[in-house]
Design a protein around this motif. Structure first.
Motif, PDB file in Angstrom:
ATOM      1  N   TRP A   9       2.268 -22.908   8.014  1.00  0.00           N
ATOM      2  CA  TRP A   9       2.134 -21.449   9.281  1.00  0.00           C
ATOM      3  C   TRP A   9       3.492 -21.266   8.811  1.00  0.00           C
ATOM      4  CZ3 TRP A   9       1.073 -23.300  13.667  1.00  0.00           C
ATOM      5  CH2 TRP A   9       0.722 -25.024  14.431  1.00  0.00           C
ATOM      6  N   GLY A  10       2.794 -20.090   9.432  1.00  0.00           N
ATOM      7  CA  GLY A  10       3.783 -18.463   8.928  1.00  0.00           C
ATOM      8  C   GLY A  10       4.197 -18.583   7.486  1.00  0.00           C
ATOM      9  N   GLY A  11       2.765 -18.616   6.966  1.00  0.00           N
ATOM     10  CA  GLY A  11       2.676 -18.747   5.663  1.00  0.00           C
ATOM     11  C   GLY A  11       2.946 -19.124   4.416  1.00  0.00           C
ATOM     12  N   LEU A  12       4.466 -20.452   5.092  1.00  0.00           N
ATOM     13  CA  LEU A  12       4.923 -21.173   4.069  1.00  0.00           C
ATOM     14  C   LEU A  12       3.689 -22.384   4.370  1.00  0.00           C
ATOM     15  CD1 LEU A  12       8.175 -20.936   4.754  1.00  0.00           C
ATOM     16  CD2 LEU A  12       6.991 -19.574   3.039  1.00  0.00           C
ATOM     17  N   SER A  13       3.973 -23.120   3.075  1.00  0.00           N
ATOM     18  CA  SER A  13       3.961 -24.992   3.688  1.00  0.00           C
ATOM     19  C   SER A  13       4.626 -25.715   3.765  1.00  0.00           C
ATOM     20  CB  SER A  13       3.175 -25.130   1.439  1.00  0.00           C
ATOM     21  OG  SER A  13       4.264 -25.460   0.634  1.00  0.00           O
ATOM     22  N   THR A  14       4.108 -26.450   4.243  1.00  0.00           N
ATOM     23  CA  THR A  14       5.069 -27.969   4.482  1.00  0.00           C
ATOM     24  C   THR A  14       6.925 -28.010   3.536  1.00  0.00           C
ATOM     25  OG1 THR A  14       3.343 -29.388   5.538  1.00  0.00           O
ATOM     26  CG2 THR A  14       5.726 -30.427   5.615  1.00  0.00           C
ATOM     27  N   ASN A  15       6.070 -27.734   2.152  1.00  0.00           N
ATOM     28  CA  ASN A  15       7.004 -28.520   1.523  1.00  0.00           C
ATOM     29  C   ASN A  15       8.033 -26.942   1.488  1.00  0.00           C
ATOM     30  OD1 ASN A  15       6.792 -30.882   0.998  1.00  0.00           O
ATOM     31  ND2 ASN A  15       5.255 -29.867  -2.106  1.00  0.00           N
ATOM     32  N   ALA A  29      16.368 -27.086   4.806  1.00  0.00           N
ATOM     33  CA  ALA A  29      17.642 -27.333   4.119  1.00  0.00           C
ATOM     34  C   ALA A  29      18.429 -26.698   3.955  1.00  0.00           C
ATOM     35  CB  ALA A  29      16.805 -28.199   2.411  1.00  0.00           C
ATOM     36  N   ARG A  30      18.188 -25.277   2.786  1.00  0.00           N
ATOM     37  CA  ARG A  30      18.835 -24.041   3.039  1.00  0.00           C
ATOM     38  C   ARG A  30      19.218 -23.770   3.949  1.00  0.00           C
ATOM     39  NH1 ARG A  30      14.543 -22.547  -0.790  1.00  0.00           N
ATOM     40  NH2 ARG A  30      14.046 -20.560   0.728  1.00  0.00           N
ATOM     41  N   ARG A  31      19.252 -23.296   4.955  1.00  0.00           N
ATOM     42  CA  ARG A  31      19.654 -22.714   6.567  1.00  0.00           C
ATOM     43  C   ARG A  31      20.834 -23.898   6.151  1.00  0.00           C
ATOM     44  NH1 ARG A  31      15.342 -20.864  10.443  1.00  0.00           N
ATOM     45  NH2 ARG A  31      14.515 -18.912   9.057  1.00  0.00           N
ATOM     46  N   VAL A  32      20.830 -25.548   6.570  1.00  0.00           N
ATOM     47  CA  VAL A  32      21.529 -26.137   6.360  1.00  0.00           C
ATOM     48  C   VAL A  32      22.384 -26.731   5.699  1.00  0.00           C
ATOM     49  CG1 VAL A  32      21.939 -29.359   7.207  1.00  0.00           C
ATOM     50  CG2 VAL A  32      20.266 -28.101   7.936  1.00  0.00           C
ATOM     51  N   SER A  33      22.793 -26.321   4.386  1.00  0.00           N
ATOM     52  CA  SER A  33      23.584 -26.266   3.311  1.00  0.00           C
ATOM     53  C   SER A  33      24.567 -25.156   3.676  1.00  0.00           C
ATOM     54  CB  SER A  33      23.190 -26.368   2.067  1.00  0.00           C
ATOM     55  OG  SER A  33      21.685 -25.370   1.772  1.00  0.00           O
ATOM     56  N   GLY A  34      23.901 -24.297   4.211  1.00  0.00           N
ATOM     57  CA  GLY A  34      24.344 -22.907   4.347  1.00  0.00           C
ATOM     58  C   GLY A  34      25.023 -23.273   5.219  1.00  0.00           C
ATOM     59  N   ARG A  35      24.981 -23.711   6.471  1.00  0.00           N
ATOM     60  CA  ARG A  35      26.131 -23.636   7.436  1.00  0.00           C
ATOM     61  C   ARG A  35      26.873 -24.600   7.610  1.00  0.00           C
ATOM     62  NH1 ARG A  35      21.334 -25.443  10.523  1.00  0.00           N
ATOM     63  NH2 ARG A  35      19.729 -23.612  10.733  1.00  0.00           N
ATOM     64  N   LEU A  36      27.096 -25.505   6.624  1.00  0.00           N
ATOM     65  CA  LEU A  36      27.981 -26.590   5.376  1.00  0.00           C
ATOM     66  C   LEU A  36      28.853 -25.659   4.666  1.00  0.00           C
ATOM     67  CD1 LEU A  36      25.660 -29.725   4.896  1.00  0.00           C
ATOM     68  CD2 LEU A  36      27.048 -29.462   6.789  1.00  0.00           C
ATOM     69  N   LEU A  37      28.244 -25.079   4.063  1.00  0.00           N
ATOM     70  CA  LEU A  37      29.431 -24.780   3.265  1.00  0.00           C
ATOM     71  C   LEU A  37      29.628 -23.089   4.253  1.00  0.00           C
ATOM     72  CD1 LEU A  37      27.249 -23.793   0.051  1.00  0.00           C
ATOM     73  CD2 LEU A  37      29.143 -24.718   0.463  1.00  0.00           C
ATOM     74  N   GLU A  38      29.933 -22.881   5.140  1.00  0.00           N
ATOM     75  CA  GLU A  38      29.859 -21.791   6.534  1.00  0.00           C
ATOM     76  C   GLU A  38      31.670 -22.426   7.062  1.00  0.00           C
ATOM     77  OE1 GLU A  38      28.094 -19.866   8.847  1.00  0.00           O
ATOM     78  OE2 GLU A  38      26.421 -18.689   7.070  1.00  0.00           O
ATOM     79  N   ALA A  39      31.197 -23.838   6.774  1.00  0.00           N
ATOM     80  CA  ALA A  39      31.955 -25.004   7.713  1.00  0.00           C
ATOM     81  C   ALA A  39      33.225 -25.537   7.081  1.00  0.00           C
ATOM     82  CB  ALA A  39      31.083 -25.951   8.046  1.00  0.00           C
ATOM     83  N   ALA A  40      33.181 -25.660   5.405  1.00  0.00           N
ATOM     84  CA  ALA A  40      33.994 -26.198   4.878  1.00  0.00           C
ATOM     85  C   ALA A  40      35.192 -24.970   4.525  1.00  0.00           C
ATOM     86  CB  ALA A  40      33.132 -25.598   4.024  1.00  0.00           C
TER      87      ALA A  40
END
Length: 100
Positions: A76-82, A89-100
């Protein structure tokens, strides 16, 4: 059997709306976009699907919609499932780093 659901996001609702673009996947065999199993990013079927996506005028909106819907399978949108899982995962970890 798998289907690509054509919605107003992906295709024009009428011929009277020429400003809306049709997705590059319209009219393609949906199985191209849904390879069996986790075959890796170099699998010919995934490569073919990504080549179709690369010429799509709706690439970004397709990817965004797939992420919002939580699409678990397919290209979808040029990206595979993985690749979509890694992006999430990168978006979530980025949000966690910003919150810390």
């Amino acid at each position: 059997m798998k289907y690509i659901v054509v919605t107003s996001t992906y295709a024009p609702t009428s011929t009277a709306a020429p400003e809306r673009s049709r997705p590059a996947c319209a009219g393609q065999d949906p199985d191209i976009f849904f390879p069996d199993g986790d075959l890796g990013p170099t699998h010919p079927q995934i490569t073919e699907a990504k080549q179709i996506c690369a010429r799509c005028p709706l690439l970004q909106s397709c990817l965004q919609d797939a992420l919002e819907r939580g699409e678990e399978h397919g290209v979808w949108g040029g990206l595979s499932t993985n690749e979509r899982h890694e992006l999430k995962a990168r978006r979530v970890s980025g949000r966690l780093l910003e919150a810390a």
